[in-house]
Design an enzyme around this catalytic site. Structure first.
Site, short mmCIF file in Angstrom:
data_model
loop_
_atom_site.label_atom_id
_atom_site.label_comp_id
_atom_site.label_asym_id
_atom_site.label_seq_id
_atom_site.Cartn_x
_atom_site.Cartn_y
_atom_site.Cartn_z
N ASP A 179 0.91 -1.14 0.00
CA ASP A 179 0.00 0.00 0.00
C ASP A 179 0.95 1.19 0.00
O ASP A 179 1.60 1.46 1.02
CB ASP A 179 -0.88 -0.01 1.25
CG ASP A 179 -1.85 1.16 1.24
OD1 ASP A 179 -1.40 2.30 1.03
OD2 ASP A 179 -3.06 0.95 1.42
N HIS A 180 1.09 1.86 -1.13
CA HIS A 180 2.22 2.79 -1.23
C HIS A 180 2.09 3.96 -0.25
O HIS A 180 3.08 4.62 0.06
CB HIS A 180 2.45 3.25 -2.67
CG HIS A 180 1.55 4.33 -3.16
ND1 HIS A 180 0.30 4.09 -3.68
CD2 HIS A 180 1.71 5.67 -3.23
CE1 HIS A 180 -0.26 5.23 -4.05
NE2 HIS A 180 0.57 6.21 -3.78
N HIS A 242 -5.77 2.97 1.12
CA HIS A 242 -4.88 4.03 1.62
C HIS A 242 -5.47 4.81 2.80
O HIS A 242 -4.78 5.06 3.79
CB HIS A 242 -4.57 5.04 0.51
CG HIS A 242 -4.02 4.42 -0.75
ND1 HIS A 242 -3.13 3.38 -0.72
CD2 HIS A 242 -4.22 4.70 -2.05
CE1 HIS A 242 -2.82 3.05 -1.97
NE2 HIS A 242 -3.48 3.83 -2.80
O1 LIG Z 1 -3.31 4.21 -5.53
C1 LIG Z 1 -3.62 5.26 -6.05
O2 LIG Z 1 -3.01 6.38 -5.63
C2 LIG Z 1 -2.97 7.53 -6.44
C3 LIG Z 1 -2.60 8.69 -5.54
O3 LIG Z 1 -1.34 8.46 -4.98
P1 LIG Z 1 -0.42 9.68 -4.51
O4 LIG Z 1 0.78 9.00 -3.97
O5 LIG Z 1 -0.16 10.52 -5.73
O6 LIG Z 1 -1.20 10.43 -3.49
C4 LIG Z 1 -4.29 7.78 -7.13
O7 LIG Z 1 -4.13 8.81 -8.09
C5 LIG Z 1 -4.74 6.54 -7.84
O8 LIG Z 1 -6.03 6.76 -8.39
C6 LIG Z 1 -4.78 5.38 -6.91
O9 LIG Z 1 -4.99 4.18 -7.66
#
Ligand SMILES: O=C1O[C@H](COP(=O)(O)O)[C@@H](O)[C@H](O)[C@H]1O
Ligand SMILES: NC(=O)C1=CN([C@@H]2O[C@H](COP(=O)(O)OP(=O)(O)OC[C@H]3O[C@@H](n4cnc5c(N)ncnc54)[C@H](OP(=O)(O)O)[C@@H]3O)[C@@H](O)[C@H]2O)C=CC1
Length: 508
Positions: A179-180, A242
């Site tokens: 989960d990044h 997230h």
């Molecule tokens: O996992 C996802 O995350 C991005 C947003 O990530 P961020 O690190 O730029 O805040 C989101 O744009 C995307 O729709 C989603 O699949």
């Protein structure tokens, strides 16, 4: 760090190019890759080792935050990259992969420590895991690990099915679910913020905290992902994973030197304490929205239903706000407000902890304009932690003025989420990965929302692109006497909160 063979499914794809290779290169430059490291890239494209290496090099030029220091170091990095054509459904290709893997391990004289990274669509996870097992790739004399990308399931049932299938080939402690958001440096610092600051630790309860607000605003729209996004919406794309992970990280109480196991246990406990929503009650605490046309940074943009690939009558959510209650001794009575949306006014991810205001109850002087104490954790794109306190303002009839303490200046060039996560996977540290308990409990909590959306029990509110979502999202907090912090809507900001905004920005 132990010698490793990094076996990358989806090596020709977008994620590998934009995130994985740059992360690996940055780790290499920082001396954080194993001394003995070998990478085997896989895809259907008929690439040679040379064309693979050239593609990786190209991706580094485009996406790495680091300049290649010298041609020599780039060459050293790329030297260990090999490519093998593999079709996920063809068993023979796994036998070929096994041969290549073993010959590289022999050549480098390293143990069979294999990290399988699945940078492919989730529909392939099960087949790959089964073929890794059947081919013998998973029978090693070292360790094996499986790193997978989201989405992990589409709902509670599909997530359970997927987990059951994966666990035939890999034990839970061998599965690293990315989960990044958990890799973002500020999220990782949440843990040490509490552990290293007894003052904050002591305040981290319903005795002192009025509410917690977790926001992930995005200014982008659906981009080129209509086919995926129109089936998932904000609730599955961001909220179930997230946003709930951020909530867990904010709500846990961690003693010094907590182990990965303790973190996992505490997150699970938080999820188990969440007040359950019934499908019929979702309407009272969840707002869903869809963006209409509007203006983002001065440019007109179309509404969601006019985006290429989206059905004009789509009822998909591009915004969700929710009020959550954690029913445990720390958080009973403290609402957690969570929101995320596309085509919002700006890109910002932050957690705001609003403290209770004891003076409000005892003060009879209306001139005592006291802003609440706030702890603001900026996760991205700016990073920082700011504490807003009140100080006597001699220039303001002896009233109070908010002042700010920057608790953690943002580091220059801090590592990106994928660097942190890949490093942790290489070292076998699963603290900042989504464990099955959390994933299952998240889907379980979200399932009534999915059902209520599906059955249209919750209205789909419109909001203009370039705003902070539908008015109903503001009302969700206003009903409890609160408002979202740092939305720059003039009617919401008192003179004090405008002061906060200014001083706050000035810290970055
Ligand atoms: O996992 C996802 O995350 C991005 C947003 O990530 P961020 O690190 O730029 O805040 C989101 O744009 C995307 O729709 C989603 O699949
Ligand atoms: N891109 C991103 O920013 C993010 C992506 N993800 C997730 O990461 C995963 C990969 O995404 P992304 O890189 O964008 O996808 P892409 O479509 O760009 O790449 C897909 C990869 O899968 C390979 N592939 C597809 N089918 C097969 C097959 N039958 N046999 C062998 N290889 C196959 C392709 O290789 P080839 O064409 O050579 O066969 C390609 O390397 C997805 O699960 C996505 O949800 C998660 C977060 C962000």
């Amino acid at each position: 760090m132990e010698p490793t063979t990094f076996i990358l499914f989806g090596a020709t794809g977008d994620l590998a190019k934009r995130k994985i290779y740059p992360a690996l290169y940055n780790l290499f430059v920082d001396g954080k890759l194993p001394q003995a490291f070998s990478l085997i890239g896989l895809g259907r494209r008929e690439w040679s080792d040379e064309s693979f290496q050239a593609n990786v090099e190209q991706s580094l030029r485009q996406f790495s935050r680091r300049e290649a220091k010298d041609a020599g170091s780039l060459k050293d990095f790329l030297r260990v990259f090999r490519y093998s054509v593999l079709d996920i459904g063809r068993k023979d290709d796994y036998l070929k992969l096994l041969k290549l893997t073993e010959s590289r391990e022999d050549e480098l004289r390293i143990p069979q420590n294999r990290l399988f990274y699945l940078s492919v669509g989730p529909e392939y996870f099960e087949t790959i895991a089964a073929n890794i097992q059947d081919s013998g790739l998973g029978s090693t004399n070292g360790w094996k690990r499986l790193v997978i990308e989201k989405p992990f399931g589409h709902d509670l049932q599909s997530a359970r099915d997927l987990n059951r299938k994966l666990s035939k080939a890999f034990a839970e402690e061998e599965i690293f679910r990315i989960d990044h958001y958990l890799g973002k440096p500020m999220v990782q610092r949440l843990e040490s913020l509490q552990q290293a600051n007894p003052v904050i630790q002591a305040l981290w309860t319903n005795r002192y905290i009025a509410n917690v607000q977790i926001t992930a605003n995005e200014s982008v729209g659906v981009e080129e992902r209509a086919g995926y996004y129109d089936h998932v919406g904000a609730v599955r794309d961001m909220f179930q994973n997230h946003m709930l992970q951020l909530m867990m990280m904010a709500a846990i109480h961690l003693p010094h030197d907590s182990t990965s196991e303790e973190v996992r246990f505490k997150k699970k406990k938080v999820m188990e304490s969440l007040e359950v929503l019934q499908k019929e009650d979702v309407i009272a605490s969840v707002i869903r929205g869809q963006y209409q046309e509007g203006t983002i940074q001065g440019k007109p943009v179309v509404g969601y239903a006019s985006e290429p690939g989206i059905a004009p009558d789509s009822m998909n959510d591009t915004f969700i706000a929710a009020k959550l209650q954690i029913d445990n001794s720390y958080w009973r009575g403290v609402p957690f407000y969570i929101r995320t949306g596309k085509r919002m006014k700006d890109k910002s991810t932050r957690i705001v902890v609003e403290f209770k205001d004891p003076l409000k109850q005892v003060s009879t002087n209306n001139d005592d304009h006291i802003a609440p104490n706030l702890l603001v954790i900026d996760i991205g794109p700016n990073e920082g932690i700011t504490l807003q306190l009140n100080a006597k303002d001699p220039g303001h009839k002896g009233g109070f003025k908010p002042s700010h303490i920057d608790l953690h200046a943002s580091e220059q060039n801090s590592p990106e989420a994928y660097e942190n996560l890949i490093y942790d996977a290489l070292t076998g540290n699963s603290t900042f990965f989504a464990h099955w308990d959390e994933v299952e409990l998240s889907w379980q909590w979200v399932q009534p929302i999915l059902d209520a959306f599906e059955e249209n029990l919750v209205p789909l509110h419109s909001y203009a692109a370039g705003t902070y979502g539908p008015a109903e999202s503001d009302a969700l907090l206003a009903n409890d006497g609160f408002h979202w912090w740092f939305d720059s809507k003039p009617e919401q900001n008192t003179d004090i909160s405008e002061g906060v905004q200014y001083a706050y920005n000035a810290n970055h």
